[in-house]
Scaffold this motif. Structure first.
Motif, PDB file in Angstrom:
ATOM      1  N   ASN A 287      34.184 -15.461  16.428  1.00  0.00           N
ATOM      2  CA  ASN A 287      35.372 -14.793  17.457  1.00  0.00           C
ATOM      3  C   ASN A 287      35.723 -13.114  16.592  1.00  0.00           C
ATOM      4  OD1 ASN A 287      37.236 -13.493  18.532  1.00  0.00           O
ATOM      5  ND2 ASN A 287      37.048 -15.289  20.678  1.00  0.00           N
ATOM      6  N   ASP A 288      36.399 -12.514  16.929  1.00  0.00           N
ATOM      7  CA  ASP A 288      36.615 -11.325  16.098  1.00  0.00           C
ATOM      8  C   ASP A 288      37.538 -10.529  17.166  1.00  0.00           C
ATOM      9  OD1 ASP A 288      38.229  -9.061  14.363  1.00  0.00           O
ATOM     10  OD2 ASP A 288      36.072  -8.095  14.011  1.00  0.00           O
ATOM     11  N   SER A 289      38.328 -11.315  18.407  1.00  0.00           N
ATOM     12  CA  SER A 289      39.153 -10.225  19.562  1.00  0.00           C
ATOM     13  C   SER A 289      39.653 -10.432  19.470  1.00  0.00           C
ATOM     14  CB  SER A 289      38.629 -11.340  20.885  1.00  0.00           C
ATOM     15  OG  SER A 289      38.842 -12.723  20.292  1.00  0.00           O
TER      16      SER A 289
ATOM     17  N   GLN B  59      37.858 -14.891  12.965  1.00  0.00           N
ATOM     18  CA  GLN B  59      36.779 -16.254  12.511  1.00  0.00           C
ATOM     19  C   GLN B  59      36.450 -16.454  11.492  1.00  0.00           C
ATOM     20  OE1 GLN B  59      35.065 -18.304  15.653  1.00  0.00           O
ATOM     21  NE2 GLN B  59      36.508 -20.211  15.380  1.00  0.00           N
TER      22      GLN B  59
ATOM     23  N   ARG C  43      41.172 -17.421  13.989  1.00  0.00           N
ATOM     24  CA  ARG C  43      42.018 -16.440  13.818  1.00  0.00           C
ATOM     25  C   ARG C  43      42.688 -16.709  13.769  1.00  0.00           C
ATOM     26  NH1 ARG C  43      40.727 -15.516  19.915  1.00  0.00           N
ATOM     27  NH2 ARG C  43      42.027 -16.902  20.336  1.00  0.00           N
TER      28      ARG C  43
ATOM     29  N   ASP D 118      37.400 -21.910  19.993  1.00  0.00           N
ATOM     30  CA  ASP D 118      37.848 -20.384  19.737  1.00  0.00           C
ATOM     31  C   ASP D 118      36.328 -19.437  18.784  1.00  0.00           C
ATOM     32  OD1 ASP D 118      40.565 -20.595  20.223  1.00  0.00           O
ATOM     33  OD2 ASP D 118      40.949 -21.081  18.506  1.00  0.00           O
ATOM     34  N   SER D 119      35.109 -20.239  19.349  1.00  0.00           N
ATOM     35  CA  SER D 119      34.141 -19.357  18.961  1.00  0.00           C
ATOM     36  C   SER D 119      33.689 -18.401  19.868  1.00  0.00           C
ATOM     37  CB  SER D 119      32.641 -19.759  18.112  1.00  0.00           C
ATOM     38  OG  SER D 119      32.574 -21.283  19.340  1.00  0.00           O
ATOM     39  N   ASP D 120      32.499 -17.894  19.855  1.00  0.00           N
ATOM     40  CA  ASP D 120      32.221 -17.005  21.254  1.00  0.00           C
ATOM     41  C   ASP D 120      31.034 -17.938  21.394  1.00  0.00           C
ATOM     42  OD1 ASP D 120      34.114 -14.922  20.927  1.00  0.00           O
ATOM     43  OD2 ASP D 120      32.843 -13.799  20.155  1.00  0.00           O
TER      44      ASP D 120
ATOM     45  N   ASN E 289      35.725 -18.279  29.930  1.00  0.00           N
ATOM     46  CA  ASN E 289      34.303 -18.124  29.804  1.00  0.00           C
ATOM     47  C   ASN E 289      33.362 -18.572  31.298  1.00  0.00           C
ATOM     48  OD1 ASN E 289      35.039 -21.449  30.793  1.00  0.00           O
ATOM     49  ND2 ASN E 289      35.037 -21.927  28.131  1.00  0.00           N
TER      50      ASN E 289
END
Length: 429
Positions: free
Chosen positions: A159-161, A166, A194, A316-318, A329
């Motif tokens: 995750n990079d939001s 992460q 993150r 917390d992953s996508d 989600n």
């Protein structure tokens, strides 16, 4: 090994490879090297539309409440990648440095996920960061990487939001020896979330049960034709869940400026070992149909959950679901959801660098046991602009707005959210 010992071993192994490189370095190792510094300024406001408990302090139940979370932070992301040494086995190393700095926050405002929280006070720390190194080895068209990674595949997507991404500690292998076939496999032992500088075991999203230090996956992507790609992946988070994925992507040009894309995805998930998280039973069918017409694209998505549980994925992953959006989600037990999406690229109207995305997702039929049927909906809008020339060429500005409503829980039934992100990347060499 303990958690700390394992993570240190991975990092030291990668750094050890780097120390051994001077005698192996050739032109390609230096010539193909690159480094960049990304500056990411992030403001986030989440309005709960009602009072919500403040984060727990020292394990005690909170007695204070807040109606919103609001934080502003500055991130620094240093990325360095070497080329490969010459020879049968090419050797290289990558490095990642992450620093987050608090600009504005407080106990009554924290909890956006931008900043690391102090375990004693639940207030955002003034700064936090992490370092990572990755050793890489190339034989022919195949690459093995060991160390700090940001995986992107159907069964695990980092995750990079938020302010900082992460990352996972472990290894991955990509084999491209057969034409049109990409083979992928990997194993990860720990994750850095993150808003954290700590490495920890991986847990099941939405569960407080014990985590696992062993995630494994293997899969393949095969181009059946120039327009069709099929995928299959298997993954297991030891003692928590196992997952099978099958996917099909079809892209068909329809004429000048027109395209049709169909993206179909299916997951079958069950428990693995049944020791930490209990029984898991979920089957997820989802897909997106997108029609592109010049600067415009119109998408329709459908997602259906079957089974006794929500869709399982690492915290917390996508999750690789078409209706995983800014806040929700849409992956609760027995949920069915629909999405309508519109994208516009203003380059066709004389404003290159300006883009717009808006979508609406609605879900119902959520299994809530003896309670009434669960329902939720979300509306998102992204407006982004990247400067095309001048001294600040490449400076990006993005505004993300979301409205979310549901009857699932009192603390999350209403949310309004705004994010303002400024990003600028400087090439160091």
């Amino acid at each position: 090994m303990t958690k700390m010992t394992t993570s240190r071993a991975i990092t030291l192994a990668s750094l050890g490879g780097c120390l051994a490189l001077p005698s192996l370095v050739h032109a390609d190792f230096v010539k193909d090297s690159k480094a960049s510094l990304e500056l990411r300024n992030f403001y986030m406001n989440r309005d709960f539309r009602q009072d919500s408990p403040l984060p727990k302090v020292s394990g005690k139940n909170p007695t204070e409440y807040k109606s919103h979370a609001e934080e502003w932070a500055q991130g620094f992301l240093l990325r360095a990648e070497s080329g490969y040494t010459e020879g049968t086995i090419g050797v290289g190393i990558d490095a990642l440095g992450l620093v987050g700095v608090r600009l504005d926050s407080g106990r009554g405002q924290s909890g956006t996920g931008l900043l690391q929280l102090d375990k004693e006070t639940a207030e955002a720390q003034s700064s936090y960061g992490a370092l990572g190194a990755t050793g890489k080895f190339k034989v022919s068209k195949s690459v093995l990487k060991v160390g700090t990674l940001q995986p992107k595949n159907p069964v695990l997507q980092a995750n990079d939001s938020r302010l900082l991404p992460q990352t996972f500690e472990g290894g991955s292998l990509n084999v491209l020896e057969i034409d049109k076939l990409s083979l992928n496999a990997g194993m990860f032992g720990q994750v850095k979330q993150r808003a954290s500088s700590d490495r920890e075991d991986m847990t099941l999203n939405g569960s407080s049960a014990r985590g696992s230090d062993n995630f494994q996956f293997a899969g393949a992507d095969y181009a059946l034709s120039k327009n069709v790609t099929a995928s299959y992946y298997y993954a297991q988070l030891e003692n928590i869940y196992q997952q099978n994925f099958a996917g099909l992507v079809y892209l068909q040009p329809l004429g000048e400026g027109q395209t049709l894309k169909a993206d179909l995805r299916y997951f079958d998930s069950s428990d693995s070992g049944n020791q930490y998280a209990g029984k898991i039973d979920n089957r997820a069918l989802n897909g997106m149909l997108t029609y592109g017409l010049g600067a415009h694209s119109f998408g329709l998505g459908y997602q259906r959950m079957n089974g006794d549980n929500a869709f399982p994925y690492i915290t917390d992953s996508d999750p690789y679901l078409v209706n995983y959006v800014q806040i929700g989600n849409f992956a609760s037990s027995e949920e069915r959801s629909w999405q309508a999406r519109y994208d516009l690229n203003f380059a066709s109207y004389g404003i290159p660098g300006l883009t717009l995305m808006t979508r609406y997702v609605t879900g119902d039929n959520i299994d809530r046991g003896a309670q009434a049927e669960g329902k939720e909906w979300e509306r998102d809008t992204d407006l982004a602009y990247v400067l095309q020339d001048g001294a600040l060429k490449g400076l990006g500005v993005k505004w993300r707005n979301a409205t979310y409503r549901s009857n699932l829980a009192k603390t999350t039934e209403d949310l309004d959210e705004n994010r303002l992100i400024l990003s600028y990347t400087v090439a160091l060499w």
